[in-house]
Design a protein around this motif. Structure first.
Motif, PDB file in Angstrom:
ATOM      1  N   TYR A 245       0.814  -1.216   0.000  1.00 55.66           N
ATOM      2  CA  TYR A 245       0.000   0.000   0.000  1.00 55.66           C
ATOM      3  C   TYR A 245       0.849   1.270   0.000  1.00 55.66           C
ATOM      4  N   PHE A 246       2.142   1.161   0.226  1.00 54.26           N
ATOM      5  CA  PHE A 246       3.012   2.330   0.196  1.00 54.26           C
ATOM      6  C   PHE A 246       2.954   3.042  -1.163  1.00 54.26           C
ATOM      7  N   ALA A 247       2.790   2.283  -2.238  1.00 55.63           N
ATOM      8  CA  ALA A 247       2.722   2.893  -3.563  1.00 55.63           C
ATOM      9  C   ALA A 247       1.516   3.812  -3.666  1.00 55.63           C
ATOM     10  N   ARG A 248       0.390   3.387  -3.118  1.00 57.55           N
ATOM     11  CA  ARG A 248      -0.806   4.229  -3.119  1.00 57.55           C
ATOM     12  C   ARG A 248      -0.603   5.467  -2.253  1.00 57.55           C
ATOM     13  N   MET A 249       0.023   5.291  -1.067  1.00 50.27           N
ATOM     14  CA  MET A 249       0.251   6.441  -0.198  1.00 50.27           C
ATOM     15  C   MET A 249       1.110   7.493  -0.897  1.00 50.27           C
ATOM     16  N   LYS A 250       2.175   7.048  -1.529  1.00 52.74           N
ATOM     17  CA  LYS A 250       3.082   7.972  -2.201  1.00 52.74           C
ATOM     18  C   LYS A 250       2.339   8.750  -3.289  1.00 52.74           C
ATOM     19  N   ARG A 251       1.550   8.049  -4.074  1.00 52.98           N
ATOM     20  CA  ARG A 251       0.825   8.689  -5.170  1.00 52.98           C
ATOM     21  C   ARG A 251      -0.235   9.656  -4.642  1.00 52.98           C
ATOM     22  N   GLN A 252      -1.022   9.220  -3.646  1.00 53.82           N
ATOM     23  CA  GLN A 252      -2.085  10.082  -3.122  1.00 53.82           C
ATOM     24  C   GLN A 252      -1.518  11.298  -2.391  1.00 53.82           C
ATOM     25  N   ASN A 253      -0.413  11.125  -1.698  1.00 57.23           N
ATOM     26  CA  ASN A 253       0.188  12.272  -1.019  1.00 57.23           C
ATOM     27  C   ASN A 253       0.725  13.299  -2.013  1.00 57.23           C
ATOM     28  N   ARG A 254       1.175  12.823  -3.134  1.00 55.77           N
ATOM     29  CA  ARG A 254       1.662  13.746  -4.168  1.00 55.77           C
ATOM     30  C   ARG A 254       0.499  14.485  -4.814  1.00 55.77           C
ATOM     31  N   GLU A 255      -0.557  13.776  -5.128  1.00 51.56           N
ATOM     32  CA  GLU A 255      -1.708  14.400  -5.779  1.00 51.56           C
ATOM     33  C   GLU A 255      -2.470  15.307  -4.820  1.00 51.56           C
ATOM     34  N   GLY A 256      -2.445  14.943  -3.541  1.00 51.17           N
ATOM     35  CA  GLY A 256      -3.200  15.667  -2.523  1.00 51.17           C
ATOM     36  C   GLY A 256      -4.327  14.803  -2.000  1.00 51.17           C
ATOM     37  N   PRO A 257      -4.217  14.288  -0.765  1.00 52.62           N
ATOM     38  CA  PRO A 257      -5.283  13.443  -0.217  1.00 52.62           C
ATOM     39  C   PRO A 257      -6.615  14.182  -0.188  1.00 52.62           C
ATOM     40  N   SER A 258      -7.686  13.449  -0.425  1.00 51.40           N
ATOM     41  CA  SER A 258      -9.007  14.069  -0.376  1.00 51.40           C
ATOM     42  C   SER A 258      -9.282  14.597   1.034  1.00 51.40           C
ATOM     43  N   VAL A 259      -9.990  15.706   1.102  1.00 49.43           N
ATOM     44  CA  VAL A 259     -10.357  16.299   2.386  1.00 49.43           C
ATOM     45  C   VAL A 259     -11.694  15.712   2.824  1.00 49.43           C
ATOM     46  N   MET A 260     -11.720  15.094   3.992  1.00 52.70           N
ATOM     47  CA  MET A 260     -12.931  14.428   4.476  1.00 52.70           C
ATOM     48  C   MET A 260     -13.901  15.412   5.106  1.00 52.70           C
TER      49      MET A 260
END
Length: 476
Positions: A245-260
């Motif tokens: 799941y680290f690959a997803r974290m890296k990608r989402q952190n770069r794009e900007g995690p969605s704001v809940m």
């Protein structure tokens, strides 16, 4: 000056809340997504969170920087270093080497320290009320207590090719040009503690000093002798296996995690609602009981997350929110406990927990497949077994395993199913060291349609049984 460490035992991750009490302004560094702890600190100290930043693009957790900024109106500052390929993909103030933030009497200066990642920054803190030079360093994943950040994660999780060697050289250079130029008294506050896969020898101490690391860290001798190759060889050898799941974290952190935003209150579901939702494939139950209880009977298709203290990493092994839009229902004593699981889940981007049940009594349960060490060979010999799978780390497997066992770590089984036999090929027998990781992995595979049998007692149980067999067979 105020400096508080906020530590997540689950992910071995540290964030920081610092600021000037006189000015009433605070900066939060490397926040997680369940942000109430930072809001509570600000309220307790009568401070306003004026700025939020992070040391680098994280791979092991989903950043709460945007979440906290949205809730407080704080200005977001992120690294502008690292070149075009490592820029953040959302609007924020960019920090470059030497840039400074001011909060009352505090000055926080960014220094570019590539190596763990190309854009990595450390933050040097000067308390202007008492000093005119930095006394504190928030080092992120650059320097830990007793270790330095690994430079190979871009290869392991981001699809890069052989960047570890350039990263290791950058790390060596950053230690020389930045870290070791700081005075010995500077206190070091790292981004992770023992147990994090972001390094291989992280200490459990919450902080250290430049002088202590200069004298006692494993890498210090290589730097003193200007031995770059020796540093590279020791740094790159034996790094722990990262989770998929680290690959997803890296990608989402770069794009900007969605704001809940404000998260909905979890509701208690009836057994009928849960049963119907699971039959339709819209809901998945997260069974939070210990392994022994689950082995006595659980709802077929349920996930297994046996320990709240590891719920973030384990749910990220069991659910891929980018490909699985199922909503989760957790087994919990009450709404407060269910919300605790939700806090852990959102730290890794699993945001679809909608409710809870307090009991399985009104639901149909069945015991999952379990085989004793004694029965293992009989089960393998009956012709219906496609694979004996060791879900421990590569290093554990290499140190000793059950003869004939393949290896695929528990954090990767759901994401590397191309390395497993087809579901119709037969049963998969799984084990870890004691059974905890195995419970998470095997339940995820069952939900994905595999016929999985767990080895009772896992490798530790098999090793005890095997030793007993050898002792019984030895000549008197």
């Amino acid at each position: 000056m105020l400096l508080e460490r906020i530590y997540d035992e689950d992910l071995s991750q540290a964030g920081y809340f610092l600021g000037c009490q006189q000015a009433g302004e605070a900066l939060v560094v490397d926040p997680r997504r369940d942000i109430q702890v930072y809001l509570d600190l600000a309220d307790h100290h009568g401070m306003r969170i004026a700025a939020v930043t992070e040391t680098h693009l994280h791979a092991d957790f989903l950043s709460g920087t945007r979440e906290l900024a949205a809730a407080t109106g704080a200005t977001v500052h992120v690294s502008g270093e690292g070149g075009e390929d490592w820029q953040y993909g959302y609007a924020a103030e960019r920090l470059h080497d030497g840039d400074a933030l001011t909060l009352g009497s505090l000055t926080v200066t960014a220094r570019h320290t590539p190596g763990h990642t190309p854009e990595h920054l450390i933050l040097l803190v000067t308390d202007g009320a008492v000093a005119d030079e930095p006394g504190y360093a928030l080092t992120g994943d650059f320097v830990f207590s007793g270790d330095v950040g690994r430079p190979d994660l871009l290869d392991e999780v981001a699809g890069a090719q052989d960047t570890r060697f350039a990263g290791a050289r950058q790390l060596f250079a950053s230690l020389k040009s930045v870290f070791l130029t700081l005075p010995d008294h500077v206190q070091v506050f790292p981004g992770h503690g023992a147990g994090s896969p972001c390094g291989k020898a992280l200490g459990a101490l919450p902080s250290t000093t430049v002088g202590y690391e200069r004298r006692f860290a494993w890498w210090a001798g290589h730097l003193a002798a200007d031995d770059e190759q020796g540093f590279l060889d020791e740094l790159l050898d034996g790094q722990p296996e990262p989770h998929a799941y680290f690959a997803r974290m890296k990608r989402q952190n770069r794009e900007g995690p969605s704001v809940m935003g404000e998260r909905p209150v979890l509701r208690e579901l009836t057994a009928q609602e849960l049963r119907r939702g699971m039959e339709e494939g819209a809901l998945a139950l997260v069974d939070t009981r210990d392994v022994a209880e689950v082995h006595r009977g659980t709802v077929p298709g349920a996930l297994s997350i046996p320990a709240l203290g590891q719920a973030a990493s384990h749910i990220a092994w069991a659910v891929d929110p980018e490909t699985d839009d199922v909503e989760l229902v957790v087994l919990a004593a009450d709404a407060r406990r269910a919300a605790e699981y939700g806090d852990h889940f959102v730290r890794v981007g699993v945001d679809r927990l909608i409710g809870y049940v307090t009991s399985l009594d009104a639901l149909e349960t069945a015991a999952p497949g379990v085989v004793s060490p004694e029965g293992l060979e009989h089960l393998r010999a009956d012709g219906g077994t496609a694979l004996l799978l060791d879900v421990r780390r590569r290093s554990e497997h290499a140190a000793g395993t059950i003869p004939g066992a393949a290896q695929l770590s528990a954090g990767k089984v759901l994401f590397r199913r191309d390395e497993l036999p087809p579901r119709e090929a037969g049963r998969v027998i799984t084990f870890c060291q004691s059974g905890l990781r195995n419970a998470v992995a095997s339940a995820a595979l069952r939900r994905a349609g595999y016929d999985v049998v767990e080895l009772e007692g896992s490798y530790a149980g098999w090793a005890r049984w095997s030793a007993g067999q050898k002792e019984a067979a030895a000549p008197a």
